[in-house]
Design an enzyme around this catalytic site. Sequence first.
Site, PDB file in Angstrom:
ATOM      1  NE  ARG A  43      -2.341  -1.798   3.239  1.00 25.41           N
ATOM      2  CZ  ARG A  43      -2.151  -3.088   3.513  1.00 25.41           C
ATOM      3  NH1 ARG A  43      -2.616  -4.010   2.686  1.00 25.41           N
ATOM      4  NH2 ARG A  43      -1.515  -3.466   4.594  1.00 25.41           N
ATOM      5  CD  GLU A  56       2.174 -12.300  15.737  1.00 19.91           C
ATOM      6  OE1 GLU A  56       1.543 -12.745  16.696  1.00 19.91           O
ATOM      7  OE2 GLU A  56       1.633 -11.654  14.810  1.00 19.91           O
TER       8      GLU A  56
END
Length: 183
Positions: A66, A103
């Site tokens: 984005r 993560e």
Amino acid sequence: MHVQKPAQKTVKDYIRTIPDFPHDGILFRDVTTLFADPRGFRMCVDQLLAPYAGMRIDKVVGLEARGFILGGAVAHQLSTGFVPVRKKGKLPGQTISQAYTLEYGEAVVEVHDDALQPGEAVLIVDDLLATGGTAEAGIRLIERLGARVVGCAFVVDLPDLGGRKKLEAMGMDVHALCAFEGL
């Protein structure tokens, strides 16, 4: 009779929250609703570049994916070039790579090795600042090419995830249009 004007919308008002995406317990901040609205998108781009008005900026770097939408629009407004930092294997020319932690595991981003010149002033643009891993990797790539980062501009900051602190500890100027608490 006094008619009250409707409150002025902010960038945050255009962002949709989608619960439990992509996993249970996550509140996904969806900027596509912001991009789809002409007034919201214009406001967003104007506010992203406002702190850097009058500064020398040679290139805008957008972080996948984005950040390409935002970075291209910001580069256009600044009349400067745009450079994409992409996921590994997406750029056709010679690249340099930078790994960063996710993560669960590791990812790699790349930039063309001739995309920036030593001494160029660069503005990094992306939609969201969470842990700061992608932005940190982008900064490392820019610095390895000899350019310097003059600022990092984001639409959304998720302060609970610590990205802003990480980038500021690196000496970066961080600008975010809004913040959302939580994940």
